[in-house]
Design a protein around this motif. Structure first.
Motif, PDB file in Angstrom:
ATOM      1  N   LYS A 139       0.825  -1.206   0.000  1.00  0.00           N
ATOM      2  CA  LYS A 139       0.000   0.000   0.000  1.00  0.00           C
ATOM      3  C   LYS A 139       0.860   1.258   0.000  1.00  0.00           C
ATOM      4  O   LYS A 139       0.594   2.212  -0.730  1.00  0.00           O
ATOM      5  N   SER A 140       1.892   1.266   0.847  1.00  0.00           N
ATOM      6  CA  SER A 140       2.729   2.462   0.976  1.00  0.00           C
ATOM      7  C   SER A 140       3.564   2.703  -0.270  1.00  0.00           C
ATOM      8  O   SER A 140       3.708   3.844  -0.715  1.00  0.00           O
ATOM      9  N   THR A 141       4.110   1.634  -0.857  1.00  0.00           N
ATOM     10  CA  THR A 141       4.913   1.812  -2.067  1.00  0.00           C
ATOM     11  C   THR A 141       4.041   2.228  -3.252  1.00  0.00           C
ATOM     12  O   THR A 141       4.472   3.022  -4.097  1.00  0.00           O
ATOM     13  N   ALA A 142       2.811   1.723  -3.308  1.00  0.00           N
ATOM     14  CA  ALA A 142       1.898   2.137  -4.383  1.00  0.00           C
ATOM     15  C   ALA A 142       1.548   3.609  -4.263  1.00  0.00           C
ATOM     16  O   ALA A 142       1.548   4.349  -5.260  1.00  0.00           O
ATOM     17  N   ALA A 143       1.273   4.057  -3.033  1.00  0.00           N
ATOM     18  CA  ALA A 143       0.960   5.473  -2.820  1.00  0.00           C
ATOM     19  C   ALA A 143       2.150   6.353  -3.175  1.00  0.00           C
ATOM     20  O   ALA A 143       1.999   7.409  -3.816  1.00  0.00           O
ATOM     21  N   LEU A 144       3.347   5.917  -2.770  1.00  0.00           N
ATOM     22  CA  LEU A 144       4.560   6.671  -3.074  1.00  0.00           C
ATOM     23  C   LEU A 144       4.789   6.754  -4.575  1.00  0.00           C
ATOM     24  O   LEU A 144       5.154   7.818  -5.115  1.00  0.00           O
ATOM     25  N   PHE A 145       4.546   5.648  -5.272  1.00  0.00           N
ATOM     26  CA  PHE A 145       4.744   5.616  -6.727  1.00  0.00           C
ATOM     27  C   PHE A 145       3.833   6.609  -7.441  1.00  0.00           C
ATOM     28  O   PHE A 145       4.273   7.372  -8.293  1.00  0.00           O
ATOM     29  N   TYR A 146       2.558   6.614  -7.084  1.00  0.00           N
ATOM     30  CA  TYR A 146       1.621   7.515  -7.767  1.00  0.00           C
ATOM     31  C   TYR A 146       1.911   8.982  -7.462  1.00  0.00           C
ATOM     32  O   TYR A 146       1.768   9.851  -8.329  1.00  0.00           O
ATOM     33  N   LYS A 147       2.342   9.254  -6.231  1.00  0.00           N
ATOM     34  CA  LYS A 147       2.703  10.639  -5.902  1.00  0.00           C
ATOM     35  C   LYS A 147       3.938  11.071  -6.683  1.00  0.00           C
ATOM     36  O   LYS A 147       4.018  12.205  -7.177  1.00  0.00           O
ATOM     37  N   LEU A 148       4.908  10.167  -6.791  1.00  0.00           N
ATOM     38  CA  LEU A 148       6.110  10.462  -7.568  1.00  0.00           C
ATOM     39  C   LEU A 148       5.774  10.659  -9.035  1.00  0.00           C
ATOM     40  O   LEU A 148       6.263  11.600  -9.683  1.00  0.00           O
ATOM     41  N   LEU A 149       4.905   9.791  -9.571  1.00  0.00           N
ATOM     42  CA  LEU A 149       4.526   9.880 -10.979  1.00  0.00           C
ATOM     43  C   LEU A 149       3.822  11.199 -11.278  1.00  0.00           C
ATOM     44  O   LEU A 149       4.024  11.804 -12.335  1.00  0.00           O
ATOM     45  N   ARG A 150       3.006  11.652 -10.351  1.00  0.00           N
ATOM     46  CA  ARG A 150       2.325  12.936 -10.527  1.00  0.00           C
ATOM     47  C   ARG A 150       3.319  14.090 -10.606  1.00  0.00           C
ATOM     48  O   ARG A 150       3.140  15.039 -11.357  1.00  0.00           O
ATOM     49  N   LYS A 151       4.383  14.008  -9.798  1.00  0.00           N
ATOM     50  CA  LYS A 151       5.340  15.102  -9.724  1.00  0.00           C
ATOM     51  C   LYS A 151       6.233  15.180 -10.955  1.00  0.00           C
ATOM     52  O   LYS A 151       6.640  16.267 -11.370  1.00  0.00           O
ATOM     53  N   ILE A 152       6.565  14.041 -11.529  1.00  0.00           N
ATOM     54  CA  ILE A 152       7.557  14.050 -12.608  1.00  0.00           C
ATOM     55  C   ILE A 152       6.932  13.928 -13.999  1.00  0.00           C
ATOM     56  O   ILE A 152       7.658  13.887 -14.986  1.00  0.00           O
ATOM     57  N   THR A 153       5.611  13.830 -14.077  1.00  0.00           N
ATOM     58  CA  THR A 153       4.958  13.776 -15.386  1.00  0.00           C
ATOM     59  C   THR A 153       3.918  14.881 -15.491  1.00  0.00           C
ATOM     60  O   THR A 153       3.554  15.509 -14.511  1.00  0.00           O
ATOM     61  N   MET A 154       3.442  15.071 -16.711  1.00  0.00           N
ATOM     62  CA  MET A 154       2.424  16.090 -16.965  1.00  0.00           C
ATOM     63  C   MET A 154       1.017  15.501 -16.927  1.00  0.00           C
ATOM     64  O   MET A 154       0.051  16.194 -17.199  1.00  0.00           O
ATOM     65  N   ILE A 155       0.900  14.216 -16.606  1.00  0.00           N
ATOM     66  CA  ILE A 155      -0.417  13.586 -16.569  1.00  0.00           C
ATOM     67  C   ILE A 155      -0.870  13.401 -15.125  1.00  0.00           C
ATOM     68  O   ILE A 155      -0.055  13.253 -14.214  1.00  0.00           O
ATOM     69  N   ASP A 156      -2.156  13.414 -14.923  1.00  0.00           N
ATOM     70  CA  ASP A 156      -2.733  13.300 -13.586  1.00  0.00           C
ATOM     71  C   ASP A 156      -3.402  11.938 -13.444  1.00  0.00           C
ATOM     72  O   ASP A 156      -4.555  11.751 -13.817  1.00  0.00           O
ATOM     73  N   ILE A 157      -2.648  10.972 -12.929  1.00  0.00           N
ATOM     74  CA  ILE A 157      -3.197   9.639 -12.699  1.00  0.00           C
ATOM     75  C   ILE A 157      -3.748   9.600 -11.276  1.00  0.00           C
ATOM     76  O   ILE A 157      -3.005   9.809 -10.319  1.00  0.00           O
ATOM     77  N   PRO A 158      -5.041   9.360 -11.103  1.00  0.00           N
ATOM     78  CA  PRO A 158      -5.629   9.363  -9.759  1.00  0.00           C
ATOM     79  C   PRO A 158      -4.973   8.329  -8.850  1.00  0.00           C
ATOM     80  O   PRO A 158      -4.576   7.246  -9.292  1.00  0.00           O
ATOM     81  N   LEU A 159      -4.847   8.675  -7.578  1.00  0.00           N
ATOM     82  CA  LEU A 159      -4.280   7.760  -6.599  1.00  0.00           C
ATOM     83  C   LEU A 159      -5.206   6.573  -6.374  1.00  0.00           C
ATOM     84  O   LEU A 159      -6.422   6.671  -6.509  1.00  0.00           O
TER      85      LEU A 159
END
Length: 319
Positions: A139-159
């Motif tokens: 759960k924690s690594t998945a949350a961290l991944f999506y937050k990181l992906l949001r920061k480094i990309t221009m797309i907004d993938i919902p958590l």
């Protein structure tokens, strides 16, 4: 027995399957019960992704009893994202549901998804408000991944979302125009834009068996996601290289100044080894990042088929 699947249907359900023999009949019953509340004009497509159990036999028995059920059997295991891609390629629905074959995602939620779709949404994705049976680490690594992906990309993938979602035929058409080998479908759908909305639900734990997503596969999926939608890692490597070069240049200047002006030679075997190992580690890490991007380019240049179909009841032209 091969079936005719040329006509457009109201709703298609794409089900990637990997070693899910224990739940397939229950999944089918719950899917058909739900779909009949929407329309009698539907189809269910099972994609057998190289299962080593009796999943294919169970699917074939469903095919024989129900003309609305279709199957695609891969020649080997090609991976979850490729299995979903095959289903999206072959479906005929005006609306398409993607749902895993492990019954962790409730088929009954399709009713709410379809209701939102009829309100004008092109994409209706499922948000995991609760996740039973998953470890704190996952759960924690998945949350961290999506937050990181949001920061480094221009797309907004919902958590807290997976591939469980409804997409309309317009989204399907554009997905078919994205032939890259390293698939990250939820990222591609988010990248497309259009009207999207989420629905929260409780995700159940697995009833039988173990997850097909090992840590290795999750890391690979995360790598595909980042390299598909961001060049930040490459820019970071460039900036790190420039910074280290600048620091190294300043150290060299100071060493020369100390030796010739101050008449003091800098000693320190330990510091020399430390700096050499540090720079060597940074170089290897940088080469690894660059190599990952080059590997993606190489796979796409080779232009191999995304998947190979061993047998199917959709059409002989696919074999």
């Amino acid at each position: 027995m091969e079936k005719n699947k040329k006509d457009i249907v109201d709703i298609s359900v794409v089900v990637p399957v990997y070693n899910e023999e224990a739940v397939l009949f229950e999944l089918y019953e719950r899917l058909t019960t739900t779909l009949k509340k929407i329309s009698d004009n539907y189809e269910i497509i099972f994609i057998n992704d190289g299962s080593s159990d009796n999943s294919l036999q169970k699917i074939n028995s469903l095919v024989e009893d129900d003309e609305k059920v279709f199957y695609v059997n891969f020649s080997r295991n090609f991976g979850h994202q490729i299995a979903v891609t095959a289903g999206v390629d072959l479906c005929k629905g005006k609306a398409v549901i993607i749902i895993d074959g492990d019954l962790q995602d409730p088929p009954e939620l399709i009713l709410d998804m379809y209701k939102k779709h009829k309100e004008g949404y092109n994409v209706v994705y499922a948000i995991r408000a609760e996740r039973e049976g998953e470890s704190f680490f996952k759960k924690s690594t998945a949350a961290l991944f999506y937050k990181l992906l949001r920061k480094i990309t221009m797309i907004d993938i919902p958590l807290d979302t997976g591939d469980f979602r409804l997409i309309d035929d317009r989204i399907v058409r554009y997905l078919k125009q994205m032939p890259e080998q390293n698939k990250f479908i939820r990222g591609q759908v988010s990248w497309l834009g259009f009207k999207q909305i989420g629905i929260q639900y409780k995700r159940n734990g697995r009833k039988h068996g173990e997850t097909g997503y090992s840590l290795k596969k999750m890391v690979q999926l995360a790598t595909d996601a980042i390299t598909s939608f961001s060049d930040i890692p490459l820019k970071t490597v460039t900036r790190a290289g420039f910074l280290i070069s600048l620091v190294s240049f300043l150290v060299i200047i100071y060493a020369l100044y100390a030796h010739f002006i101050l008449d003091k030679t800098i000693a320190g075997w330990t510091s020399l080894i430390f700096s050499t190992m540090f720079i060597g580690g940074v170089q290897l890490f940088s080469v690894g990042i660059i190599g990952t991007y080059i590997s993606r380019i190489n796979k796409n240049v080779m232009n191999r088929p995304l998947y190979i179909i061993s047998d199917t009841n959709i059409g002989k032209d696919l074999l």
